[in-house]
Motif scaffolding. Structure first.
Motif, mmCIF file in Angstrom:
data_model
loop_
_atom_site.group_PDB
_atom_site.id
_atom_site.type_symbol
_atom_site.label_atom_id
_atom_site.label_comp_id
_atom_site.label_asym_id
_atom_site.label_seq_id
_atom_site.Cartn_x
_atom_site.Cartn_y
_atom_site.Cartn_z
ATOM 1 N N ALA A 14 0.827 -1.203 0.000
ATOM 2 C CA ALA A 14 0.000 0.000 0.000
ATOM 3 C C ALA A 14 0.861 1.253 0.000
ATOM 4 N N ALA A 15 1.955 1.227 0.748
ATOM 5 C CA ALA A 15 2.854 2.386 0.791
ATOM 6 C C ALA A 15 3.524 2.603 -0.565
ATOM 7 N N ALA A 16 3.951 1.519 -1.208
ATOM 8 C CA ALA A 16 4.589 1.633 -2.529
ATOM 9 C C ALA A 16 3.601 2.178 -3.550
ATOM 10 N N ARG A 17 2.358 1.702 -3.494
ATOM 11 C CA ARG A 17 1.359 2.202 -4.438
ATOM 12 C C ARG A 17 1.108 3.690 -4.220
ATOM 13 N N THR A 18 1.060 4.112 -2.980
ATOM 14 C CA THR A 18 0.827 5.530 -2.682
ATOM 15 C C THR A 18 1.956 6.396 -3.257
ATOM 16 N N ARG A 19 3.208 5.921 -3.091
ATOM 17 C CA ARG A 19 4.353 6.679 -3.628
ATOM 18 C C ARG A 19 4.282 6.764 -5.149
ATOM 19 N N MET A 20 3.960 5.682 -5.790
ATOM 20 C CA MET A 20 3.922 5.679 -7.249
ATOM 21 C C MET A 20 2.784 6.554 -7.770
ATOM 22 N N GLN A 21 1.653 6.553 -7.046
ATOM 23 C CA GLN A 21 0.541 7.416 -7.465
ATOM 24 C C GLN A 21 0.921 8.889 -7.323
ATOM 25 N N LYS A 22 1.693 9.220 -6.273
ATOM 26 C CA LYS A 22 2.191 10.598 -6.137
ATOM 27 C C LYS A 22 3.137 10.935 -7.281
ATOM 28 N N GLY A 23 4.016 9.982 -7.602
ATOM 29 C CA GLY A 23 4.962 10.207 -8.697
ATOM 30 C C GLY A 23 4.265 10.475 -10.013
ATOM 31 N N GLU A 24 3.145 9.769 -10.217
ATOM 32 C CA GLU A 24 2.382 9.968 -11.451
ATOM 33 C C GLU A 24 1.851 11.398 -11.516
ATOM 34 N N LYS A 25 1.353 11.904 -10.375
ATOM 35 C CA LYS A 25 0.822 13.262 -10.341
ATOM 36 C C LYS A 25 1.919 14.311 -10.531
#
Length: 559
Positions: A212-223
């Protein structure tokens, strides 16, 4: 034993206090004088149903108090008192009290402590036995015959009870294990399928949080990807701001020695280059940390979905999935090794069953032999009680296995045959009222050494007999009560027979008197002179003659 009975406002009794002692006490009086009222009052304090009809007319309530003295409380009484958590000091009299209201309500007390009526009923059999013309308790009730025979035989009842508990306990454990294995076996295929799915998924504790933490970081990176790209462009390349700063610093470095301000400007510019370089490094690290890989994000989201779906399926949290796998393996191992465990439990149950059966067989044989001795002992008492044609038999019948219990494998019942050639049948179904009472007396005499209630009451056991039979009854009552010099027993007899009355150690006379519209029943302890007069009345009827008095003297002297 019953030491005192106090009655207030019961039917015709306004106030009565009676003291009793060991031995045989007899109660006499004319028919209708109120002997049954005494027994009703005693029954009330022993837990019989509260009947508002017992309250004396015109009174709001009634009460009965019975005191019992013991050197040591009977086990049944002690156990009931302990279970009720009552405080009774050793050697303290046992005082039962029952209050009855005119509307039928009642309260019960034991040594001034409020108790339920059920407690009085529970301890009553150890305190008082009442045998009357139509009594269906005590020796007449077949449910108590086995215990009476066991006391007569000296049976090890505790041993058979322990063996029964061991057997049933081992069998219960075996049955539970069988049921568990059966339930597990029914689910074996499903368990295997679930475990295969989880093994393929291979969940790990803490994995959900990490994903869940990795997904959150990647979603931020996308933004932030566009902004990071623009910033990296500003800091990279030959035309970037940082490259310009560095070029300016090199050029200024060549002329900085010409003036001190130029040197200061160079120092400031160097600091700017250092800060800008640090900013460039942090931007590069942030871009790396927030790097957005669509394929990796898709893998992470798919993994999270699979883990959470599995958790919902098994009704747990994602972190609990490894534990679920362990539980499934344990159950499957139990299924695989269950049969071996069942074999051990079956052997234990078989050993316990064999131990019980051996004890029960030995107890059956002991009961059978004791029954023969008891039959002989009772038979010896029948002829003197004018039951010459009667026969007594103690039936010891082996029960089918499904009816075995903590008391063994036998059904025990006392049977009689009152006429030659007649079949044996239960006491209460064959004997008439007078015969039944005499059979009970014969049994009590035969079982006299085997214990029983502290106080035994016979209500008109001598009805319908006289002469030698009445004398035989009186002699046996006295012997049963301990009036033969051995002492220790207490027996009360309500009687119309002068032969029985003459055997009493204490003689109470019940009388009824009327004053206007008020009728009262009284009970008095007779002295020697009054006792002779009462026995003379019983011999002669309404008019006491000198001959009756002489006969009364002979009866008393012959005791």
């Amino acid at each position: 034993m019953l030491s005192r009975l106090s009655i207030r406002n019961i039917v015709l009794i306004e106030a009565l206090d009676l003291d009793f002692s060991e031995g045989l006490g007899v109660l006499t009086g004319e028919t209708g004088a109120g002997k049954s009222i005494l027994l009703d009052a005693l029954g009330l304090v022993l837990g019989n149903r509260a009947d508002s009809g017992l309250v004396r007319a015109g009174e709001d309530g009634a009460s009965v108090t019975a005191s019992f003295d013991f050197s040591a409380l009977p086990d049944a009484v002690r156990g009931a008192i302990d279970d009720a958590e009552l405080e009774i000091e050793p050697g303290e009299p046992l005082i039962l009290k029952r209050r009855l209201k005119a509307d039928g309500g009642s309260k019960a007390f034991l040594n001034d402590q409020p108790v339920g009526v059920a407690l009085l009923r529970e301890i009553a059999p150890a305190l008082v036995e009442i045998h009357g013309q139509h009594d269906d308790r005590g020796l007449v009730n077949a449910r108590g015959h086995r215990a009476l025979l066991d006391r007569f035989a000296g049976s090890d009842v505790g041993g058979i009870e322990a063996a029964w508990k061991d057997w049933r306990g081992a069998q219960d454990v075996l049955d539970a294990a069988r049921a568990q294995v059966a339930r597990a076996a029914e689910d074996q295929d499903l368990l295997l399928a679930h475990l295969e799915e989880l093994n393929a998924l291979a969940p790990e504790t803490g994995e959900e949080e990490q994903l869940a933490a990795a997904r959150t970081r990647m979603q931020k990176g996308e933004k932030l990807s566009d902004d990071l790209a623009a910033l990296q462009h500003l800091w990279s390349g030959s035309d970037s701001a940082l490259a310009a700063l560095r070029g300016a610093a090199r050029r200024l470095d060549r002329i900085a020695g010409e003036h001190e301000l130029l040197a200061e400007a160079l120092a400031a510019l160097d600091r700017a280059v250092i800060e800008a370089s640090e900013a460039e490094e942090k931007l590069e690290r942030a871009a790396e940390a927030l790097s957005f890989d669509p394929a990796e994000l898709d893998r992470i989201e798919t993994r999270l979905f699979d883990l959470r779906a599995a958790a919902r399926k098994h009704g747990c949290q994602v972190d609990d999935l490894p534990g679920k796998m362990h539980e499934m393996r344990t159950v499957l191992d139990a299924i695989e090794g269950g049969q071996e465990h069942l074999v051990d439990l079956e052997k234990a149950a078989q050993r316990a069953a064999l131990a019980y059966r051996e004890r029960a067989e030995a107890l059956h044989e002991l009961r059978r032999k004791a029954a023969q001795r008891l039959d002989v002992a009772v038979a010896a008492e029948l002829a003197p009680l004018k039951l010459d044609a009667a026969r007594f038999q103690t039936s010891v019948v082996r029960l089918p296995e499904e009816r075995w219990g903590a008391h063994g494998m036998d059904a025990v019942e006392f049977l009689i045959s009152t006429n030659p050639g007649a079949d044996f049948a239960p006491l209460a179904k064959i004997a008439s009222g007078g015969e039944l009472s005499r059979f009970i007396l014969a049994l009590k005499v035969a079982l006299a050494e085997e214990g029983g209630a502290a106080t035994v009451i016979f209500d008109e056991i001598d009805r319908g007999v006289g002469g030698a039979v009445a004398s035989a009854i009186g002699e046996r009552l006295a012997r049963l009560a301990g009036n033969n010099g051995q002492g220790g027993g207490q027996l009360l007899a309500v009687t119309h027979s002068p032969q029985v009355a003459a055997r009493g150690g204490r003689h109470y006379m019940i009388a009824k008197s009327s004053e206007g519209t008020v009728t009262r029943t009284s009970v008095v302890l007779l002295d020697e002179a009054d006792r002779k007069e009462e026995i003379a009345r019983m011999l002669s009827g309404a008019e006491v003659t000198d001959e009756a008095r002489a006969q009364a003297n002979r009866l008393l002297e012959g005791v």
